[in-house]
Design an enzyme around this catalytic site. Structure first.
Site, mmCIF file in Angstrom:
data_model
loop_
_atom_site.group_PDB
_atom_site.id
_atom_site.type_symbol
_atom_site.label_atom_id
_atom_site.label_comp_id
_atom_site.label_asym_id
_atom_site.label_seq_id
_atom_site.Cartn_x
_atom_site.Cartn_y
_atom_site.Cartn_z
ATOM 1 N N HIS A 249 4.040 2.601 12.242
ATOM 2 C CA HIS A 249 3.179 3.503 13.022
ATOM 3 C C HIS A 249 3.909 4.119 14.227
ATOM 4 O O HIS A 249 3.284 4.766 15.050
ATOM 5 C CB HIS A 249 1.891 2.800 13.508
ATOM 6 C CG HIS A 249 1.014 2.322 12.384
ATOM 7 N ND1 HIS A 249 -0.352 2.267 12.480
ATOM 8 C CD2 HIS A 249 1.315 1.888 11.146
ATOM 9 C CE1 HIS A 249 -0.856 1.805 11.340
ATOM 10 N NE2 HIS A 249 0.138 1.570 10.518
ATOM 11 N N ASP B 169 6.408 0.617 6.620
ATOM 12 C CA ASP B 169 4.984 0.394 6.350
ATOM 13 C C ASP B 169 4.488 1.375 5.307
ATOM 14 O O ASP B 169 4.047 2.448 5.621
ATOM 15 C CB ASP B 169 4.195 0.558 7.650
ATOM 16 C CG ASP B 169 2.721 0.263 7.489
ATOM 17 O OD1 ASP B 169 2.362 -0.399 6.514
ATOM 18 O OD2 ASP B 169 1.930 0.699 8.341
ATOM 19 N N GLU C 132 -5.191 1.811 2.594
ATOM 20 C CA GLU C 132 -5.097 0.606 3.420
ATOM 21 C C GLU C 132 -5.294 0.938 4.892
ATOM 22 O O GLU C 132 -5.882 0.160 5.640
ATOM 23 C CB GLU C 132 -3.747 -0.080 3.205
ATOM 24 C CG GLU C 132 -3.658 -1.477 3.802
ATOM 25 C CD GLU C 132 -3.336 -1.507 5.289
ATOM 26 O OE1 GLU C 132 -3.715 -2.466 5.984
ATOM 27 O OE2 GLU C 132 -2.696 -0.559 5.785
ATOM 28 N N GLU C 133 -4.789 2.084 5.293
ATOM 29 C CA GLU C 133 -4.789 2.411 6.722
ATOM 30 C C GLU C 133 -6.175 2.772 7.256
ATOM 31 O O GLU C 133 -6.389 2.845 8.452
ATOM 32 C CB GLU C 133 -3.810 3.566 7.005
ATOM 33 C CG GLU C 133 -2.353 3.260 6.632
ATOM 34 C CD GLU C 133 -1.699 2.232 7.558
ATOM 35 O OE1 GLU C 133 -2.355 1.788 8.512
ATOM 36 O OE2 GLU C 133 -0.535 1.876 7.310
ATOM 37 N N ASP D 88 -0.387 4.388 0.925
ATOM 38 C CA ASP D 88 -0.734 5.354 1.968
ATOM 39 C C ASP D 88 0.033 5.064 3.258
ATOM 40 O O ASP D 88 0.479 3.945 3.496
ATOM 41 C CB ASP D 88 -2.251 5.361 2.229
ATOM 42 C CG ASP D 88 -2.796 3.998 2.652
ATOM 43 O OD1 ASP D 88 -2.457 3.000 2.010
ATOM 44 O OD2 ASP D 88 -3.546 3.939 3.646
ATOM 45 N N ASP E 260 2.799 -7.007 4.266
ATOM 46 C CA ASP E 260 2.466 -5.867 5.134
ATOM 47 C C ASP E 260 2.365 -6.361 6.574
ATOM 48 O O ASP E 260 1.386 -6.105 7.270
ATOM 49 C CB ASP E 260 1.140 -5.255 4.667
ATOM 50 C CG ASP E 260 0.860 -3.924 5.345
ATOM 51 O OD1 ASP E 260 1.812 -3.325 5.891
ATOM 52 O OD2 ASP E 260 -0.315 -3.497 5.345
ATOM 53 N N HIS F 153 0.814 -1.220 0.000
ATOM 54 C CA HIS F 153 0.000 0.000 0.000
ATOM 55 C C HIS F 153 0.847 1.270 0.000
ATOM 56 O O HIS F 153 1.911 1.324 0.608
ATOM 57 C CB HIS F 153 -1.011 0.011 1.152
ATOM 58 C CG HIS F 153 -0.424 0.000 2.529
ATOM 59 N ND1 HIS F 153 -0.095 1.164 3.194
ATOM 60 C CD2 HIS F 153 -0.133 -1.005 3.381
ATOM 61 C CE1 HIS F 153 0.366 0.853 4.392
ATOM 62 N NE2 HIS F 153 0.369 -0.452 4.535
#
Ligand SMILES: [Zn+2]
Length: 408
Positions: A384, A128, A162-163, A96, A189, A94
């Site tokens: 994150h 990520d 995705e998030e 984003d 992921d 992903h």
């Protein structure tokens, strides 16, 4: 031997790919839920990059979204045709990213100013999910340089959103019917630091917003109002306690084995210290083992809300921000699982472990659609967090696995 040639080509391309990855860290791709502009700028650059690298079939599928300046959420697929007209190998990452969070905690470098230190690339989105994005690109680029046709068609798929639930990303593509039940889907992921974990199951995901309404008043005369913040805090703590006590079972197949219930986000309330808040908003992130029903958890949360309403006179609204009931796990005997196991044993000499995680990645949506999918990568799990980084060696090693899967 062909594999050795491919691996040394991958090693040789390492610096070039890291340089490119760093340029991408400079382009934030944050969803509108977090006041971002979406993925368009990053996607434009990605299409350019792929084309200049020799990917000749790059498709772009935009999902309309009026909330972002470009009005669209881009999804990109780079196809490389294989020898046989067999199943397609999809590698889905992903574009984003999540916001950087508290900037002062970024002590190594600023979130969007990438830096290489001790074999790691620091920056928001580095692990990520850009580590895997570029691992997949590196794998196929190496094959292209050596003029090796993959055994089966390889589709590198780069998605948006995705998030925040994937509505404009992988779910949009699945709805379009792009994937066949016989395809091989890898979602890099998630994973552990040795690359030995192959994820085939996820927990149910439930995000809750809890809104408590009282009555705003000057803080010197609190009895004339109703402090929503106090009720909200007490309510959240009561929910936290009940959920952990009632849903305390474990399933060792999962990592972590227990249900998780975390109070996370908190909306801002009043601007001044001397105002009793009339509204309080907090959030819970719940990851629930498939044996429990989401509905039951919701009922329990609601029951406590009623008790609090009766006792305090406040009003409590529970809203579901997101809910994804755990889909049926991918079979441990599915082709994509056994192929990946083989590749890890042969190339990396590791004995993989197959199991479940807290979720939710794009893989859950594939499973929902009965397309077998695995989540796998080698990652230090800094996603994150402040000072997020991608270990360069992980990227290179994972690229070798992707190249192996493409050619075997
Ligand atoms: Zn991710």
């Amino acid at each position: 031997m062909q594999a050795e040639k491919v691996f040394s080509e991958i090693d040789g391309l390492r610096d070039e790919i890291i340089k490119t990855l760093m340029e991408f860290i400079r382009i934030p791709a944050i969803g509108p839920e977090n006041d971002g502009e979406g993925e368009s700028k990053k996607a434009d650059k990605l299409v350019q990059t792929l084309t200049s690298m020799g990917f000749s079939k790059v498709e772009r599928i935009d999902a309309p979204d009026g909330r972002v300046p470009s009005k669209k959420r881009p999804n990109i697929i780079a196809y490389t045709e294989g020898e046989k007209n067999a199943e397609t190998l999809w590698i889905v990452s992903h574009m984003d990213i999540v916001p950087p969070g508290e900037e002062s905690l970024w002590t190594v470098t600023k979130p969007f100013e990438p830096l290489v230190k001790d074999g790691k690339v620091y920056g928001r989105g580095s692990e990520d999910n850009m580590q895997s994005m570029f691992a997949s690109i590196l794998a196929i680029k190496a094959l292209k340089n050596l003029k090796i046709k993959p055994k089966r068609t390889v589709a590198l798929c780069f998605v948006s959103d995705e998030e925040q639930g994937s509505k404009y990303g992988i779910r949009y593509l699945i709805k379009k019917g792009l994937f066949r039940l016989s395809d091989l889907v890898i979602v890099p992921d998630g994973g552990n630091e040795t690359g030995s974990f192959i994820e085939i199951a996820e927990k149910s995901v439930l995000w809750l917003r809890m809104r408590t309404f009282g009555k705003q008043i000057h803080a010197s005369t609190p009895s004339k109002g109703l402090n929503a913040h106090r009720v909200g805090m007490q309510y959240a703590l009561a929910v936290d306690k009940m959920l952990h006590e009632k849903y305390c079972e474990k399933d060792e197949y999962f990592d972590p084995p227990e249900n998780t219930f975390e109070p996370t986000k908190k909306d801002k309330n009043v601007d001044a210290v001397n105002i009793v808040p009339g509204e309080d908003v907090s959030y819970f992130d719940c990851r629930i083992l498939p044996r429990h029903r989401i509905k039951q958890v919701l009922n329990d949360v609601q029951t406590i809300a009623k008790e609090f309403e009766e006792r305090t006179g406040a009003k409590i609204d529970i809203e579901i921000v997101q809910q994804n009931p755990a889909p049926k796990p991918t079979e441990a005997t599915a082709k994509v699982v056994t192929m990946l196991e083989q590749a890890l044993k042969q190339v990396r000499r590791i004995e993989p472990k197959i199991g479940g995680i807290g979720g939710g990645t794009c893989a859950a949506y594939f499973r929902e659609a009965n397309v077998p999918a695995v989540v796998w990568s080698t990652a230090d799990e800094t996603a994150h967090q402040p000072n997020e980084y991608a270990k360069i060696q992980n990227l290179v090693n994972d690229a070798k696995i992707f190249a192996f899967l493409a050619t075997h």
